[in-house]
Scaffold this active site. Structure first.
Site, PDB file in Angstrom:
ATOM      1  N   LYS A 425       0.822  -1.219   0.000  1.00  0.00           N
ATOM      2  CA  LYS A 425       0.000   0.000   0.000  1.00  0.00           C
ATOM      3  C   LYS A 425       0.854   1.266   0.000  1.00  0.00           C
ATOM      4  O   LYS A 425       0.335   2.376  -0.165  1.00  0.00           O
ATOM      5  CB  LYS A 425      -0.942  -0.018   1.206  1.00  0.00           C
ATOM      6  CG  LYS A 425      -2.012  -1.103   1.103  1.00  0.00           C
ATOM      7  CD  LYS A 425      -2.880  -1.169   2.325  1.00  0.00           C
ATOM      8  CE  LYS A 425      -3.984  -2.192   2.150  1.00  0.00           C
ATOM      9  NZ  LYS A 425      -3.486  -3.562   1.941  1.00  0.00           N
ATOM     10  N   GLY A 465      -4.922 -14.460   7.191  1.00  0.00           N
ATOM     11  CA  GLY A 465      -5.217 -14.746   8.584  1.00  0.00           C
ATOM     12  C   GLY A 465      -4.672 -13.749   9.578  1.00  0.00           C
ATOM     13  O   GLY A 465      -4.761 -13.965  10.785  1.00  0.00           O
ATOM     14  N   ARG A 555     -14.075   1.744   0.439  1.00  0.00           N
ATOM     15  CA  ARG A 555     -13.905   2.532   1.653  1.00  0.00           C
ATOM     16  C   ARG A 555     -12.957   3.696   1.374  1.00  0.00           C
ATOM     17  O   ARG A 555     -12.210   3.680   0.381  1.00  0.00           O
ATOM     18  CB  ARG A 555     -13.348   1.646   2.768  1.00  0.00           C
ATOM     19  CG  ARG A 555     -14.264   0.494   3.156  1.00  0.00           C
ATOM     20  CD  ARG A 555     -13.592  -0.453   4.121  1.00  0.00           C
ATOM     21  NE  ARG A 555     -12.397  -1.064   3.560  1.00  0.00           N
ATOM     22  CZ  ARG A 555     -11.607  -1.903   4.229  1.00  0.00           C
ATOM     23  NH1 ARG A 555     -11.899  -2.222   5.472  1.00  0.00           N
ATOM     24  NH2 ARG A 555     -10.545  -2.416   3.654  1.00  0.00           N
TER      25      ARG A 555
END
Length: 636
Positions: A425, A465, A555
């Protein structure tokens, strides 16, 4: 009956002493020696019986020496296998060889007749030993298996399975199940896609074509489960097989890749339900590099963010090395306590747990003074995109100021290596979180060569996870009956397992010489919508009949596609095929350093718009997406 079961349970948990096994073997050797004489003399006592009695002690001593040399008495009788059989045969042949040598010496030098044994008797004795010693062990093993495989023994129900794959892996699975007497699994047969194997029998079990396994077949033969045992199976084929049998209300399990077998052998406990991780096509990474042993040998190592998903796994992997001291740092009290208890339970030594905020310069300085670390893995960071979009001050404070604090201390105390955990990111960021991680990357790259510390960045995508990741969210939503929420139907992400990512971090840290941004091969990006559908399928449910998927919209700050390389970056390979080095574009180090220090110093004023504006000045490729900060881009 219950009392008998209790006695058998207690006996099953005890193992015969190796000396008892040796004693039984010697008794059998003595018996077969007498039988060999009887066979040689047509079952008549037409031989010197007193001489025979004198020969028995010598034969037993030779047998004891032979068995102890090969260690045939050390095996667990109830688990007798091929290796044990080979050991017994070698020991028996060694015994026969000793007897032949003694006979030869006795005859040549006219020595005591006790050592003179007829060659025919030795040969018959050898064959009888092979038959009786091996037979006795398999007889005991079969009795043990037959007793405890009785479903009343452990109050367990039998269940019948099919093994998908009639190749080498399938046979290994067959052996693992049949050798585990407590499994209560009955193997009904094999399934294979190879038409040349279909219709044949393996260990008296038939090999079926998958098309033959219909609902009627399953109900008729009461099949409960299918175990997929095919090495290097593609994720697409695995999904097809899994879906085929889940639709027929059959449980599906899978054997792990051979790299994960324990000491080269498959254990029945390793056969697990098919997980979503198995469907992502990630090949397991086996890192067995002697360089890593030297890298972490006798070193003092700090892991920040040690209570997080990545930090805790890095810490676990470091415990495999002979470090001098491992210091685990985090501000999250409860998960750090849980990690501490895990390490204590696993009897891990030479580690220290410290509750501290990486932004606290004074406290961190004390820690550096006390422990004098040589390697730092900096995993402390805020990572949730929507939360950081609404809290830029915190994102800058932890992701940037925390990194500044730790890296400055690393230079001050002459730390050898500083390894920062970054994210995909940070590449062409569209949100505050990603941009702050990019600035952290820039800061440590500016510090390179300012001291002895080698600053290294590792950059990878989402880990399966991890805390707050999409898979635990989907699991919870499935448990609650749905719907599963996906922000965009076309959104994709790179995925990697936590152990895989952390193994590559340790490898990259060892190969780094300072200044590198290591990029990991994340494989193909995964469509989150498809991931959601597959998770519904693995749960034995159907989309959209049983559980639906709801598209909620992107979002704030969220991308549809993630990238691993920024504009102007490309890669060069390393000796590890899954680790590349990003060749970054040149920057004006002093200018960038001044801009970052300015942001660091003005951030405590909590002026949100001013903070984000400064972030955009430092990272010009940061263009907000679906965010209130898009207005700042139009001004540029």
């Amino acid at each position: 009956m219950n009392r008998l079961n209790n006695i058998l349970v207690k006996l099953s948990k005890r193992y015969a002493s190796k000396w008892l096994v040796l004693l039984v073997d010697l008794c059998l050797v003595a018996s077969t020696f007498f039988l060999a004489y009887l066979i040689r003399y047509n079952f008549e006592i037409a031989f010197d019986f007193s001489k025979f009695l004198k020969q028995i002690p010598f034969v037993l001593i030779a047998a004891a020496i032979s068995f102890m040399v090969v260690g045939s008495h050390k095996g667990v009788v109830r688990y007798t296998g091929v290796k044990d059989v080979v050991n017994i045969i070698v020991g028996i042949n060694l015994l026969a060889t000793l007897l032949i040598i003694s006979t030869y010496i006795s005859r040549k030098y006219n020595y005591d007749s006790i050592f003179d044994i007829a060659g025919s008797v030795i040969y018959i004795h050898l064959l009888l030993n092979i038959f009786f010693l091996i037979g006795a062990k398999f007889f005991i093993r079969s009795i043990y298996h037959s007793i405890i495989s009785d479903k009343s023994f452990y109050n367990l129900e039998h269940h019948r399975i099919l093994i998908y794959g009639a190749g080498n892996a399938g046979m290994v699975t067959y052996d693992a199940i049949t050798n585990d007497a407590k499994s209560n699994i009955e193997i009904f047969g094999f399934i294979d896609d190879n038409s040349k194997k279909v219709g044949k029998k393996i260990n008296l079990l038939e090999v079926y074509d998958s098309k033959h396994i219909t609902t009627d077949f399953i109900e008729k033969h009461k099949i409960d489960e299918v175990i997929i045992s095919i090495q290097n199976i593609s994720s697409e084929r695995l999904l097809d097989i899994t879906k085929e049998f889940l639709d027929k209300s059959i449980k599906v399990k899978i054997t792990p890749p051979v790299q994960q077998w324990i000491d080269g052998e498959l254990q029945i406990s390793q056969i697990k339900d098919v997980r979503i991780e198995d469907l992502l096509g990630r090949e397991p990474i086996s890192i067995d590099n002697p360089i890593l042993i030297d890298e972490y040998e006798d070193k003092v190592i700090i892991v920040t963010g040690a209570a997080g998903s990545i930090g805790s796994e890095i810490a676990r992997k470091l415990t495999k090395f002979n470090y001098k001291k491992l210091i685990l740092i985090d501000v999250a009290e409860s998960p750090l306590y849980e990690l501490q208890q895990e390490f204590i339970q696993d009897e891990i030594k030479r580690f220290e747990v410290i509750i501290v905020d990486v932004r606290n310069t004074v406290r961190m300085d004390q820690i550096f003074t006390n422990f004098n670390p040589e390697i730092i893995f900096h995993a402390a960071a805020y990572k949730h995109v929507p939360l950081m979009e609404n809290n830029p001050y915190e994102a800058v404070s932890v992701n940037i100021s925390g990194t500044i604090n730790m890296s400055n201390l690393a230079i001050k105390y002459g730390v050898n290596k500083f390894v920062m955990i970054s994210t995909d990111k940070a590449v062409n960021p569209t949100n505050v979180m990603g941009a702050t991680k990019r600035i952290a990357e820039l800061y440590i790259s500016c510090l390179n060569h300012k001291g002895k510390t080698k600053f290294i960045t590792t950059r990878f995508g989402n880990v399966l996870g991890s805390n707050g990741s999409v898979i635990p969210l989907f699991k919870k939503q499935i448990e609650n009956g749905g719907p599963l929420t996906v922000t965009h139907k076309d959104i994709t992400r790179f995925f990697m397992t936590i152990p895989e990512a952390c193994s590559l971090v340790l490898e990259a840290a060892a190969m780094g010489n300072g200044g590198e941004i290591f990029v990991f091969d994340m494989g193909k990006s995964v469509k989150i919508f498809d991931l959601a559908v597959n998770m519904i399928t693995l749960s034995g449910l159907k989309y959209p009949t049983d559980i639906d998927i709801k598209i909620t919209g992107l979002r704030p700050g969220e991308k549809i596609y993630e990238e691993l390389l920024a504009n102007g970056e490309n890669t060069r390979p390393t000796y590890h095929e899954k680790i590349m080095i990003a060749k970054s574009k040149e920057i004006d180090t002093q200018v960038v350093l001044n801009q970052i220090i300015d942001l660091h110093e003005t951030n405590p004023k909590c002026l949100t718009l001013e903070t984000v504006t400064k972030i955009k000045e430092i990272v010009p490729e940061y263009i907000s997406n679906n965010s209130k900060f898009e207005a700042l881009d139009s001004k540029n």
